[in-house]
Design a protein around this motif. Structure first.
Motif, PDB file in Angstrom:
ATOM      1  N   CYS A 191       0.837  -1.207   0.000  1.00 56.41           N
ATOM      2  CA  CYS A 191       0.000   0.000   0.000  1.00 56.41           C
ATOM      3  C   CYS A 191       0.867   1.251   0.000  1.00 56.41           C
ATOM      4  N   TYR A 192       1.899   1.275   0.819  1.00 60.27           N
ATOM      5  CA  TYR A 192       2.797   2.424   0.821  1.00 60.27           C
ATOM      6  C   TYR A 192       3.473   2.587  -0.537  1.00 60.27           C
ATOM      7  N   SER A 193       3.952   1.486  -1.100  1.00 57.17           N
ATOM      8  CA  SER A 193       4.644   1.544  -2.381  1.00 57.17           C
ATOM      9  C   SER A 193       3.723   2.047  -3.484  1.00 57.17           C
ATOM     10  N   TRP A 194       2.489   1.555  -3.500  1.00 59.89           N
ATOM     11  CA  TRP A 194       1.536   1.969  -4.533  1.00 59.89           C
ATOM     12  C   TRP A 194       1.225   3.466  -4.414  1.00 59.89           C
ATOM     13  N   ASN A 195       0.967   3.928  -3.220  1.00 59.76           N
ATOM     14  CA  ASN A 195       0.605   5.325  -3.021  1.00 59.76           C
ATOM     15  C   ASN A 195       1.777   6.266  -3.208  1.00 59.76           C
ATOM     16  N   ARG A 196       2.979   5.722  -3.213  1.00 64.18           N
ATOM     17  CA  ARG A 196       4.168   6.549  -3.413  1.00 64.18           C
ATOM     18  C   ARG A 196       4.310   6.982  -4.867  1.00 64.18           C
ATOM     19  N   SER A 197       3.714   6.226  -5.788  1.00 63.47           N
ATOM     20  CA  SER A 197       3.847   6.513  -7.217  1.00 63.47           C
ATOM     21  C   SER A 197       2.795   7.513  -7.664  1.00 63.47           C
ATOM     22  N   ILE A 198       3.138   8.367  -8.635  1.00 68.62           N
ATOM     23  CA  ILE A 198       2.173   9.296  -9.215  1.00 68.62           C
ATOM     24  C   ILE A 198       1.978   9.007 -10.703  1.00 68.62           C
ATOM     25  N   GLU A 199       2.397   7.839 -11.156  1.00 65.31           N
ATOM     26  CA  GLU A 199       2.228   7.470 -12.561  1.00 65.31           C
ATOM     27  C   GLU A 199       0.774   7.115 -12.842  1.00 65.31           C
ATOM     28  N   PRO A 200       0.382   7.121 -14.108  1.00 62.62           N
ATOM     29  CA  PRO A 200      -0.977   6.704 -14.465  1.00 62.62           C
ATOM     30  C   PRO A 200      -1.250   5.277 -13.990  1.00 62.62           C
ATOM     31  N   ILE A 245      -6.822  -2.010  -4.345  1.00 61.72           N
ATOM     32  CA  ILE A 245      -6.304  -0.748  -3.822  1.00 61.72           C
ATOM     33  C   ILE A 245      -7.152   0.438  -4.257  1.00 61.72           C
ATOM     34  N   VAL A 246      -7.878   0.287  -5.374  1.00 56.80           N
ATOM     35  CA  VAL A 246      -8.735   1.369  -5.860  1.00 56.80           C
ATOM     36  C   VAL A 246      -9.797   1.737  -4.832  1.00 56.80           C
ATOM     37  N   PHE A 247     -10.259   0.750  -4.071  1.00 57.25           N
ATOM     38  CA  PHE A 247     -11.337   0.977  -3.111  1.00 57.25           C
ATOM     39  C   PHE A 247     -10.820   1.362  -1.725  1.00 57.25           C
ATOM     40  N   LEU A 248      -9.506   1.436  -1.570  1.00 55.21           N
ATOM     41  CA  LEU A 248      -8.935   1.656  -0.245  1.00 55.21           C
ATOM     42  C   LEU A 248      -8.724   3.144  -0.012  1.00 55.21           C
ATOM     43  N   SER A 249      -9.800   3.856   0.271  1.00 55.90           N
ATOM     44  CA  SER A 249      -9.716   5.307   0.449  1.00 55.90           C
ATOM     45  C   SER A 249      -9.841   5.738   1.895  1.00 55.90           C
ATOM     46  N   SER A 250     -10.229   4.831   2.793  1.00 52.41           N
ATOM     47  CA  SER A 250     -10.424   5.216   4.191  1.00 52.41           C
ATOM     48  C   SER A 250     -10.378   3.975   5.065  1.00 52.41           C
ATOM     49  N   THR A 251     -10.234   4.200   6.364  1.00 52.02           N
ATOM     50  CA  THR A 251     -10.244   3.080   7.307  1.00 52.02           C
ATOM     51  C   THR A 251     -11.593   2.368   7.278  1.00 52.02           C
ATOM     52  N   GLY A 252     -12.670   3.133   7.142  1.00 49.22           N
ATOM     53  CA  GLY A 252     -13.994   2.529   7.068  1.00 49.22           C
ATOM     54  C   GLY A 252     -14.114   1.568   5.898  1.00 49.22           C
ATOM     55  N   ARG A 253     -13.602   1.970   4.749  1.00 49.68           N
ATOM     56  CA  ARG A 253     -13.647   1.079   3.582  1.00 49.68           C
ATOM     57  C   ARG A 253     -12.763  -0.146   3.801  1.00 49.68           C
ATOM     58  N   ALA A 254     -11.633   0.045   4.443  1.00 46.31           N
ATOM     59  CA  ALA A 254     -10.753  -1.100   4.711  1.00 46.31           C
ATOM     60  C   ALA A 254     -11.462  -2.110   5.615  1.00 46.31           C
ATOM     61  N   VAL A 255     -12.169  -1.628   6.630  1.00 45.97           N
ATOM     62  CA  VAL A 255     -12.920  -2.529   7.511  1.00 45.97           C
ATOM     63  C   VAL A 255     -14.022  -3.229   6.728  1.00 45.97           C
ATOM     64  N   ALA A 256     -14.700  -2.483   5.844  1.00 49.41           N
ATOM     65  CA  ALA A 256     -15.743  -3.093   5.017  1.00 49.41           C
ATOM     66  C   ALA A 256     -15.163  -4.178   4.112  1.00 49.41           C
ATOM     67  N   MET A 257     -13.972  -3.935   3.563  1.00 52.78           N
ATOM     68  CA  MET A 257     -13.315  -4.937   2.718  1.00 52.78           C
ATOM     69  C   MET A 257     -12.937  -6.166   3.539  1.00 52.78           C
ATOM     70  N   LEU A 258     -12.534  -5.957   4.783  1.00 53.95           N
ATOM     71  CA  LEU A 258     -12.216  -7.081   5.670  1.00 53.95           C
ATOM     72  C   LEU A 258     -13.464  -7.917   5.941  1.00 53.95           C
ATOM     73  N   ILE A 259     -14.568  -7.262   6.236  1.00 56.22           N
ATOM     74  CA  ILE A 259     -15.814  -7.989   6.505  1.00 56.22           C
ATOM     75  C   ILE A 259     -16.250  -8.765   5.272  1.00 56.22           C
ATOM     76  N   LEU A 260     -16.157  -8.129   4.103  1.00 53.08           N
ATOM     77  CA  LEU A 260     -16.520  -8.817   2.857  1.00 53.08           C
ATOM     78  C   LEU A 260     -15.617 -10.011   2.614  1.00 53.08           C
ATOM     79  N   ALA A 261     -14.326  -9.865   2.880  1.00 54.96           N
ATOM     80  CA  ALA A 261     -13.391 -10.973   2.699  1.00 54.96           C
ATOM     81  C   ALA A 261     -13.724 -12.141   3.615  1.00 54.96           C
ATOM     82  N   ILE A 262     -14.154 -11.847   4.842  1.00 54.05           N
ATOM     83  CA  ILE A 262     -14.549 -12.906   5.775  1.00 54.05           C
ATOM     84  C   ILE A 262     -15.781 -13.641   5.257  1.00 54.05           C
ATOM     85  N   VAL A 263     -16.758 -12.889   4.764  1.00 55.94           N
ATOM     86  CA  VAL A 263     -17.971 -13.508   4.219  1.00 55.94           C
ATOM     87  C   VAL A 263     -17.630 -14.396   3.030  1.00 55.94           C
TER      88      VAL A 263
END
Length: 411
Positions: A70-79, A165-183
């Motif tokens: 996540c850090y590596s991806w967000n470090r880039s500004i390429e398309p 990573i496209v959907f990872l914009s906030s902690t709330g979304r990360a928690v939602a992704m975790l719950i979805l992954a568990i389901v």
């Protein structure tokens, strides 16, 4: 695209990434401990439970991987398209050279007892070996590279990462992704029980623990940790609080190890041990990131972490061969206090031999692969963002090398 700009999410200095090396150091120590302990069936029960719990070192690797990617991806500004392509190039060249060396190495030192199989070799070479009980294999068969199941799972995560990573914009979304992954994990494991029902219980249970769907929530815990760290990037614990909170987390991990859960995979109506362990390990990673350095982040642990992938691939040979070469001096069938002492001696030998060997493989195999990846993904005259200073600058290829040194995010 719902991702933060790199200068908003990257840590302020390269020193903050030392904790990732320490985390990886503890992860490989756990893995080596569980394989050494597994060689001694007559260890005292509490000690056996603790060494067995070391298999969750793989989950610690997965969490650390998610955070750093996540850090590596967000470090880039390429398309997006080029960023995704460079991501795949870097990840392949980070893993494949040593992994393919492991394929050849283990074919020589531990020839396949069940016979050579071109199909099984190709499954491992193309990292799809974690998708069937016969391919991992949890059934009797050629493993190609011991522990290679986790590499297959990791590469599946790599394939999905640019989408997730496209959907990872906030902690709330990360928690939602975790719950979805568990389901999804619960549904997939329920389906797998019926789809692979021709396999006996132990083979199927092992497969459903190892395969990607059961491990996906672990990566999502890493996403949650990343988002929390991003929101508290300037926060730092005092040395005293660092010791107290890290020590409490380790104590809870020990308690979890000694209290078996109903299941070690995601199933309905129970909290599996993999989730309990991974959640605590996620807390451990979070605390390591915000803590003042302690013995948990000792330079020796960090150095082992730098070598952790080589250690993972190479340590199996020492676990298996040192007792065989000892002339009976290291007897894995002993019991009582002698089993404890012998296991401790074997652990020291395995760690020492693995670190020595991994120093060479890291230097001659891993590092050239990483240098090649940096060369292939470098753009001449590209505009780059310096996560250390927040300054955007343009320049020749050398600027990318300076950026890598400034941010120092582990590969």
């Amino acid at each position: 695209m719902a991702v933060d700009r790199p200068n908003d999410s990257a840590p302020p200095t390269g020193e903050t990434f030392a904790y990732i090396d320490a985390v990886r150091g503890w992860a490989i120590i756990l893995v080596m401990t569980t394989h050494v302990g597994g060689s001694f069936p007559e260890l005292y029960w509490p000690l056996k439970k603790l060494t067995n719990f070391g298999w969750h070192g793989v989950q610690l690797f997965f969490i650390a991987s998610a955070v750093t990617l996540c850090y590596s991806w967000n470090r880039s500004i390429e398309p997006y398209g080029r960023r995704a392509l460079n991501f795949f190039i870097r990840r392949f060249l980070r893993i494949a050279p040593l992994y393919y060396f492991g394929v050849v190495f283990y074919m020589v030192v531990q020839p396949p007892g069940s016979g050579f199989s071109v199909a099984q070799l190709l499954r491992s070479v193309f990292f799809i070996n974690a998708w069937h009980p016969d391919w991992i294999p949890t059934t009797p068969g050629w493993m190609v590279v011991p522990g290679g199941w986790s590499i297959g799972v990791e590469f599946t995560f790599y394939a999905l990462f640019p989408l997730l990573i496209v959907f990872l914009s906030s902690t709330g979304r990360a928690v939602a992704m975790l719950i979805l992954a568990i389901v999804v994990a619960i549904m997939a494991n329920t389906f797998g029980l019926s789809f692979f029902q021709e396999y006996s219980g132990v083979y199927l249970n092992n497969f459903l623990y190892f395969w990607f769907f059961n491990q996906m929530p672990v990566f999502m815990i890493g996403f949650v940790v990343f988002c929390i760290l991003r929101s508290m990037r300037n926060f730092r614990l005092s040395r005293r609080n660092s010791w107290v909170l890290l020590g409490l987390t380790v104590l809870l991990l020990v308690i979890a190890a000694l209290n078996p859960a109903a299941s070690d995979r995601f199933v309905p109506d129970t909290i599996p041990q993999i989730f309990i362990a991974s959640s605590l390990l996620g807390v451990f990673v979070l605390l390591m990131a915000i803590s003042t350095p302690t013995l948990f982040s000792h330079p020796i642990i960090q150095r082992i972490g730098v070598l952790s992938f080589s250690c993972y691939v190479m340590h199996f040979v020492f676990v298996h061969t040192v007792p065989a070469w000892s002339g009976g001096w290291i007897d894995t069938t002993v019991s009582g206090p002698r089993a404890v002492i012998t296991a401790a001696v074997l652990w020291v030998l395995v760690v020492a031999m693995t670190v020595a060997t991994s120093t060479a493989t890291n230097r001659w195999i891993e590092q050239p692969g990483m240098r090649l990846a940096r060369h292939l993904t470098r753009r001449r005259g590209a505009v780059v963002a310096d996560p250390a200073s927040g300054i955007t600058q343009s320049g020749p290829p050398r600027s990318h090398e300076l950026l890598a040194k400034a941010s120092k995010a582990p590969e």
